[in-house]
Design a protein around this motif. Sequence first.
Motif, PDB file in Angstrom:
ATOM      1  N   THR A  45       0.865  -1.118  -0.035  1.00  0.00           N
ATOM      2  CA  THR A  45      -0.141  -0.087  -0.013  1.00  0.00           C
ATOM      3  C   THR A  45       0.782   1.081   0.133  1.00  0.00           C
ATOM      4  N   GLN A  84      -8.833  -0.071  -0.696  1.00  0.00           N
ATOM      5  CA  GLN A  84      -9.539  -1.411  -0.255  1.00  0.00           C
ATOM      6  C   GLN A  84     -10.902  -1.508   0.148  1.00  0.00           C
ATOM      7  N   ASP A 160      -5.970  -1.050  -4.720  1.00  0.00           N
ATOM      8  CA  ASP A 160      -5.500  -1.722  -3.310  1.00  0.00           C
ATOM      9  C   ASP A 160      -6.442  -2.698  -3.058  1.00  0.00           C
ATOM     10  N   GLU A 161      -5.909  -3.835  -3.394  1.00  0.00           N
ATOM     11  CA  GLU A 161      -6.850  -5.104  -2.970  1.00  0.00           C
ATOM     12  C   GLU A 161      -8.370  -4.876  -2.949  1.00  0.00           C
ATOM     13  N   ALA A 377      -4.573  -8.610   4.548  1.00  0.00           N
ATOM     14  CA  ALA A 377      -3.929  -7.233   4.815  1.00  0.00           C
ATOM     15  C   ALA A 377      -5.023  -6.601   5.631  1.00  0.00           C
TER      16      ALA A 377
HETATM   17 MG   LIG Z   1      -2.279  -3.049   2.165  1.00  0.00          MG
END
Ligand SMILES: [Mg+2]
Length: 379
Positions: A45, A84, A160-161, A377
């Motif tokens: 990240t 995320q 991000d994810e 995460a």
């Molecule tokens: Mg992360």
Amino acid sequence: MDGKSVELAGVTMVFDGFTAVHPTQLSIPAGEFHSILGPSGCGKTTLLRIVSGFQRPSAGRVLIGGEPVDHLPANRRPTAMIFQSLALFPRMSVRENVAFGLEARGVSKRERHERADELLALVALETHADKRPDQLSGGQRQRVAVARALAVEPSVLCLDEPLSALDLKLRQHMRSELRALQKRTGVTFIYITHDQGEALTMSDRISVMNKGRIEQVGTPAEIYDAPATPFVAGFVGEQNVFTGKVTAIENGFARIDGAGGTFTGRRMIDVAVGDQAILMVRPERTGIVDAEGANGNRLSARVEGRELEGPYLNLVTRDATGRRVVLHLSNDGRAHPTGGAAVIGFKPEDAIVMPARDGIAAAEAAVDEAGTAPAAAGA
Ligand SMILES: [Mg+2]
Ligand SMILES: Nc1ncnc2c1ncn2[C@@H]1O[C@H](COP(=O)(O)OP(=O)(O)O)[C@@H](O)[C@H]1O
């Protein structure tokens, strides 16, 4: 839309004396689907926030399309980011959500809505434009977030994810959707994930990251079949590990002699005769062999457990030295009963040999640790 290249030149991030990202070089060509894969806390990240301008690096430079962007704040870079936890605006319609970023850019309302409708068509949500986000499924909301990010016509989309909150089925479906969308738009994607399956199925290339360092950059096949480090070998997929001293090197193969036997595998990196080394082979490349005639490596073991997955059978075995060896077999109807003896074999070309410079225990621990690294995460 048009993708741009991304270059990191010596990018480094130190937080209060803790180095989250060690000096990093990375070149991502325009239009590539590039994944950054690694366990929780390895710096993914942080790296992405530096690219998109939400975080100023301690050192190093970022170039997008060959131009330095270090002096530009996030909203002036040709990037967009999907976080995320994708916060859609709950009271706005889907169309207004997508059009939101254009308002700040002074685009007229009519144009904003036309543009939003085009993007909603791109993500196959044109019939949902007037709904509110809570009237959509998780996967549809994810597509709204992508459409919203694309509305500002970024050259680089940082994700991000983005799928981590979705259930497994939907996640697998969204993989191919995102991949197709990336190809259709030509926008460069930098996709962060701790999920090796996502990285392997979606990416043109993958950077595997560990403790603030990129350990390998390569295509999915390169990462899987020719890992550069014990960590990469252990983090992506599973490995059976054997250890010993290198006693011969010939034609790109290295032979090791250890307590568990003598085995041959492809020589990776610069392993030399006399080195302590580890040999690794994937469970799906490890098989049951007939008593005679099998080419290559063999060992005797006892079946300790079996796990039927329908089309596949996982066998856990243990050799005479107590080493655990796992086999992923296709289910051919044979029983392989627990407690039974098994002769196990694998081909030299399916195994890799790496030096264990810091000792065998350290190399084994690196593979092991990678295989059990905390995945989720932020969790
Ligand atoms: Mg992360
Ligand atoms: N603003 C910050 N201040 C201090 N430490 C941070 C900050 N952001 C991240 N870190 C630390 O840097 C490391 C990498 O974090 P992060 O980039 O979020 O990892 P990942 O996304 O791979 O899980 C972690 O140890 C994290 O605690």
